[in-house]
Design a protein around this motif. Structure first.
Motif, PDB file in Angstrom:
ATOM      1  N   GLN A 126     -32.168  32.795 147.258  1.00  0.00           N
ATOM      2  CA  GLN A 126     -31.009  32.342 148.027  1.00  0.00           C
ATOM      3  C   GLN A 126     -31.313  31.049 148.763  1.00  0.00           C
ATOM      4  O   GLN A 126     -30.462  30.161 148.846  1.00  0.00           O
ATOM      5  CB  GLN A 126     -30.596  33.421 149.043  1.00  0.00           C
ATOM      6  CG  GLN A 126     -29.892  34.610 148.419  1.00  0.00           C
ATOM      7  CD  GLN A 126     -29.510  35.628 149.476  1.00  0.00           C
ATOM      8  OE1 GLN A 126     -30.357  36.050 150.253  1.00  0.00           O
ATOM      9  NE2 GLN A 126     -28.253  36.010 149.508  1.00  0.00           N
ATOM     10  N   ASP A 127     -32.526  30.952 149.281  1.00  0.00           N
ATOM     11  CA  ASP A 127     -32.904  29.735 150.010  1.00  0.00           C
ATOM     12  C   ASP A 127     -32.949  28.507 149.104  1.00  0.00           C
ATOM     13  O   ASP A 127     -32.823  27.371 149.580  1.00  0.00           O
ATOM     14  CB  ASP A 127     -34.273  29.928 150.679  1.00  0.00           C
ATOM     15  CG  ASP A 127     -34.232  30.955 151.807  1.00  0.00           C
ATOM     16  OD1 ASP A 127     -33.122  31.207 152.337  1.00  0.00           O
ATOM     17  OD2 ASP A 127     -35.297  31.517 152.143  1.00  0.00           O
ATOM     18  N   LEU A 128     -33.120  28.740 147.798  1.00  0.00           N
ATOM     19  CA  LEU A 128     -33.180  27.627 146.848  1.00  0.00           C
ATOM     20  C   LEU A 128     -31.805  27.234 146.306  1.00  0.00           C
ATOM     21  O   LEU A 128     -31.675  26.203 145.635  1.00  0.00           O
ATOM     22  CB  LEU A 128     -34.092  27.990 145.671  1.00  0.00           C
ATOM     23  CG  LEU A 128     -35.574  28.237 146.002  1.00  0.00           C
ATOM     24  CD1 LEU A 128     -36.323  28.676 144.733  1.00  0.00           C
ATOM     25  CD2 LEU A 128     -36.218  26.996 146.598  1.00  0.00           C
ATOM     26  N   CYS A 129     -30.793  28.057 146.566  1.00  0.00           N
ATOM     27  CA  CYS A 129     -29.448  27.770 146.039  1.00  0.00           C
ATOM     28  C   CYS A 129     -28.840  26.529 146.680  1.00  0.00           C
ATOM     29  O   CYS A 129     -29.114  26.226 147.860  1.00  0.00           O
ATOM     30  CB  CYS A 129     -28.533  28.970 146.288  1.00  0.00           C
ATOM     31  SG  CYS A 129     -28.908  30.396 145.252  1.00  0.00           S
ATOM     32  N   PRO A 130     -28.016  25.798 145.894  1.00  0.00           N
ATOM     33  CA  PRO A 130     -27.669  26.040 144.476  1.00  0.00           C
ATOM     34  C   PRO A 130     -28.823  25.673 143.544  1.00  0.00           C
ATOM     35  O   PRO A 130     -29.551  24.714 143.786  1.00  0.00           O
ATOM     36  CB  PRO A 130     -26.459  25.136 144.266  1.00  0.00           C
ATOM     37  CG  PRO A 130     -26.652  24.025 145.248  1.00  0.00           C
ATOM     38  CD  PRO A 130     -27.344  24.609 146.437  1.00  0.00           C
ATOM     39  N   LEU A 131     -28.941  26.452 142.470  1.00  0.00           N
ATOM     40  CA  LEU A 131     -30.064  26.294 141.554  1.00  0.00           C
ATOM     41  C   LEU A 131     -29.557  26.405 140.121  1.00  0.00           C
ATOM     42  O   LEU A 131     -28.880  27.353 139.757  1.00  0.00           O
ATOM     43  CB  LEU A 131     -31.099  27.392 141.835  1.00  0.00           C
ATOM     44  CG  LEU A 131     -32.405  27.343 141.062  1.00  0.00           C
ATOM     45  CD1 LEU A 131     -33.190  26.076 141.389  1.00  0.00           C
ATOM     46  CD2 LEU A 131     -33.245  28.583 141.395  1.00  0.00           C
TER      47      LEU A 131
END
Length: 212
Positions: A126-131
């Protein structure tokens, strides 16, 4: 003749005397009858008082019975309010948890329904979204793609099934349209039939997108 008159006079006198003596004994006086009448009157009053007592008790019992349903209704209302408040609180907690673990997954341009796991790996994604990840077919049962970096993992020996999403080696996402057994960290599950998963993933490489 004189003797006969004297005898008759004595008889008259004796008769008058006997009447005077028996009269007081045969005639009841007011003083003798009055106590009996008083006792009778008192007894009647006591009977009236005794008759009144049950009526008072019955009235009290009736009031108690009438009050009881009202008390029960108040108690039931209070319990219902408490239960409703508890349900609202639980619903709010579930909604918050759902929002914390919500991500959108698109395979190509199609958004698919996913039940995400509640673990640190999902939070890291989630922390990397958007992915956006370019996937490649592998083994005839999965599509695999690199995240671009390593994230926290909790690998365990797992038998996967169609629709499963897992983290492999801490840096790759794998989506299954078949089955396999390996050490993975579970991320979620796509709620589609096996045929739908095959239609989406078995025709060639795809691109997936993760969004909050």
């Amino acid at each position: 003749m004189k003797t006969l008159s004297l005898i008759l006079g004595m008889i008259v006198m004796l008769t008058a005397g006997c009447g005077a003596q028996t009269s007081p004994a045969s005639a009841p006086s007011a003083a003798q009858t009055s106590p009996s009448q008083v006792q009778t009157a008192n007894g009647a009053e006591e009977e009236k008082d005794a008759a009144r007592m049950p009526e008072a008790d019955t009235s009290a019992d009736t009031e108690t019975v009438l009050d009881t349903p009202a008390d029960e209704a108040i108690t039931e209302t209070a319990e219902a309010s408490t239960a409703a408040a508890g349900e609202e609180s639980q619903s709010a907690d579930n909604k918050t948890k759902g929002e914390e673990n919500t991500m959108r997954l698109l395979i190509g341009e199609r958004e698919v329904p996913v039940a995400w796991e509640e673990n640190e790996s999902v939070k890291a994604l989630q922390d990397l979204c958007p992915l956006t990840i370019r996937m490649s077919m592998y083994g005839g049962f999965e599509q695999v793609g690199s995240i671009g970096q390593s994230i926290v993992r909790e690998d365990v020996e797992t038998v996967t099934d169609s629709g499963d999403i897992v983290l492999y080696s801490g840096n790759q996402i794998v989506i299954f349209y078949g089955s396999n057994s390996w050490a993975y960290t579970r991320l979620g599950h796509i709620d589609l039939s096996e045929q739908e998963m095959r239609d989406l993933l078995s025709g060639g490489d795809v691109t997936i997108t993760l969004e909050k």
